[in-house]
Motif scaffolding. Structure first.
Motif, PDB file in Angstrom:
ATOM      1  N   LYS A  82      -7.904   7.383  -8.667  1.00  0.00           N
ATOM      2  CA  LYS A  82      -7.139   8.624  -8.745  1.00  0.00           C
ATOM      3  C   LYS A  82      -5.814   8.396  -9.461  1.00  0.00           C
ATOM      4  O   LYS A  82      -5.316   9.265 -10.166  1.00  0.00           O
ATOM      5  N   GLU A  83      -5.251   7.212  -9.239  1.00  0.00           N
ATOM      6  CA  GLU A  83      -3.933   6.908  -9.777  1.00  0.00           C
ATOM      7  C   GLU A  83      -3.992   6.392 -11.213  1.00  0.00           C
ATOM      8  O   GLU A  83      -3.063   6.597 -11.994  1.00  0.00           O
ATOM      9  N   TYR A  84      -5.079   5.694 -11.558  1.00  0.00           N
ATOM     10  CA  TYR A  84      -5.192   5.070 -12.872  1.00  0.00           C
ATOM     11  C   TYR A  84      -6.409   5.606 -13.625  1.00  0.00           C
ATOM     12  O   TYR A  84      -7.435   5.909 -13.018  1.00  0.00           O
TER      13      TYR A  84
ATOM     14  N   GLY B 228       0.804  -1.217   0.000  1.00  0.00           N
ATOM     15  CA  GLY B 228       0.000   0.000   0.000  1.00  0.00           C
ATOM     16  C   GLY B 228       0.838   1.268   0.000  1.00  0.00           C
ATOM     17  O   GLY B 228       0.340   2.349  -0.320  1.00  0.00           O
TER      18      GLY B 228
ATOM     19  N   LEU C  28       2.811   2.178  -2.081  1.00  0.00           N
ATOM     20  CA  LEU C  28       2.861   2.713  -3.446  1.00  0.00           C
ATOM     21  C   LEU C  28       1.921   3.907  -3.605  1.00  0.00           C
ATOM     22  O   LEU C  28       2.132   4.769  -4.453  1.00  0.00           O
ATOM     23  N   PHE C  29       0.871   3.971  -2.790  1.00  0.00           N
ATOM     24  CA  PHE C  29      -0.111   5.035  -2.919  1.00  0.00           C
ATOM     25  C   PHE C  29       0.200   6.233  -2.011  1.00  0.00           C
ATOM     26  O   PHE C  29      -0.533   7.210  -2.008  1.00  0.00           O
TER      27      PHE C  29
ATOM     28  N   GLN D 120      -8.790   5.489  -4.324  1.00  0.00           N
ATOM     29  CA  GLN D 120      -7.386   5.801  -4.533  1.00  0.00           C
ATOM     30  C   GLN D 120      -6.891   5.249  -5.869  1.00  0.00           C
ATOM     31  O   GLN D 120      -6.141   5.910  -6.589  1.00  0.00           O
ATOM     32  N   ILE D 121      -7.305   4.037  -6.201  1.00  0.00           N
ATOM     33  CA  ILE D 121      -6.902   3.437  -7.476  1.00  0.00           C
ATOM     34  C   ILE D 121      -7.390   4.287  -8.646  1.00  0.00           C
ATOM     35  O   ILE D 121      -6.666   4.533  -9.618  1.00  0.00           O
TER      36      ILE D 121
ATOM     37  N   ARG E 234       2.407   9.382  -1.080  1.00  0.00           N
ATOM     38  CA  ARG E 234       3.403  10.308  -1.619  1.00  0.00           C
ATOM     39  C   ARG E 234       4.320  10.847  -0.527  1.00  0.00           C
ATOM     40  O   ARG E 234       5.518  11.036  -0.725  1.00  0.00           O
TER      41      ARG E 234
ATOM     42  N   ILE F 219      -9.943   2.121  -0.942  1.00  0.00           N
ATOM     43  CA  ILE F 219      -8.865   1.697  -1.847  1.00  0.00           C
ATOM     44  C   ILE F 219      -9.274   1.936  -3.291  1.00  0.00           C
ATOM     45  O   ILE F 219      -8.466   2.364  -4.126  1.00  0.00           O
TER      46      ILE F 219
END
Length: 290
Positions: free
Chosen positions: A82-84, A3, A5-6, A79-80, A8, A76
């Motif tokens: 937001k990232e992808y 986790g 990885l998410f 968040q995913i 910053r 989760i």
């Protein structure tokens, strides 16, 4: 863990972000005469419940309720996303969603709502989150030849959710963190802690292999019950093996998180009642790595 990885950045004390400041808490409890072992049992067993898991045929203890699992999954998932970037094509999303709904209709867990979405990345992968969230990468959709193969992939991910594999890992991590606190109090805790780390890593990797094989077994079962040809899973495993052979060479590791493809093929064949050949028992690549 993964986790991270998410994350910053972290501002302030790490334990104020992740949990309680453990050292300060231990000193305060010691001052008031509360033993760390008592704290361990109070935290670890508070709010737990025992349920019969129909797919593992075992009584299992859960420290996360279904409601908490769904909340965790939503967090989760946000968040995913937001990232992808998700795939914009509504036809692609509709295809995955419709097949997923047919799988869910025959699965062994219906106390949660399932969500299926497609991530616009070339990775040949899919992932299941707590609370019924399944994400499929567009690179995987480009590799499946038909709906039968895609149904096998989605049914595999649903199998992970039905068996609550992610929740069990979270519980294992929670319990391990508390054990590390206890180990830190003992003389020679550095060596003991390193040994505990190695043992726990091996334990997690072992669970991962078992979880993957169970998800394959359930995936073949659910795909068949949903009206798809369950051999689609076997066909996709062959495709996956070819994809893996074309990946760059990597140093061998004992901590392999997925079983070899031939082992997965064997488990699916057993679930479907098919004959097992000699090659199905050999967990090695049959051709040179390209």
């Amino acid at each position: 863990g993964k986790g991270a990885l998410f994350i910053r950045r972290i501002e302030g004390c790490f334990y104020n972000v992740v949990g309680l400041p453990l050292r300060r808490l231990r000193l305060m409890l010691k001052r008031f005469g509360v033993g760390i072992l008592l704290l361990f049992f109070c935290i670890y067993f508070a709010g737990c419940s025992t349920e019969y898991n129909i797919v593992t045929n075992e009584q299992e203890t859960y420290y996360y309720s279904t409601e908490r699992e769904e909340q965790m999954g939503r967090t989760i998932a946000r968040q995913i996303e937001k990232e992808y970037k998700l795939v914009d094509d509504p036809l692609v999303q509709h295809r995955v969603d419709e097949i997923g709904k047919r799988i869910v209709a025959v699965c062994d867990r219906k106390d949660i709502d399932y969500t299926f979405k497609v991530i616009d990345e070339d990775e040949v992968n899919a992932v299941a989150l707590p609370g019924g969230y399944v994400y499929v990468f567009n690179g995987l959709l480009e590799k499946v030849k038909n709906d039968d193969e895609l149904a096998g992939v989605l049914a595999h991910e649903v199998g992970h959710i039905v068996a609550r594999h992610s929740i069990k890992k979270l519980q294992a991590l929670q319990g391990y963190s508390l054990v590390r606190i206890l180990v830190a109090q003992a003389p020679g805790s550095g060596e003991a802690g390193a040994a505990a780390d190695a043992a726990f890593l091996e334990l997690l990797m072992g669970y991962s292999r078992e979880d993957e094989l169970l998800a394959d077994q359930l995936g073949a079962r659910y795909a068949k019950l949903a009206g798809y040809n369950p051999r689609g899973m076997l066909d996709f495993l062959e495709t996956l093996q070819e994809v893996n052979k074309r990946k760059p060479l990597r140093q061998r590791s004992y901590y392999k998180t997925h079983p070899y493809v031939p082992d997965r093929v064997r488990v699916v064949k057993q679930e479907l009642g098919e004959n097992i050949t000699f090659s199905d028992y050999i967990n090695i690549e049959q051709e040179p790595h390209k």
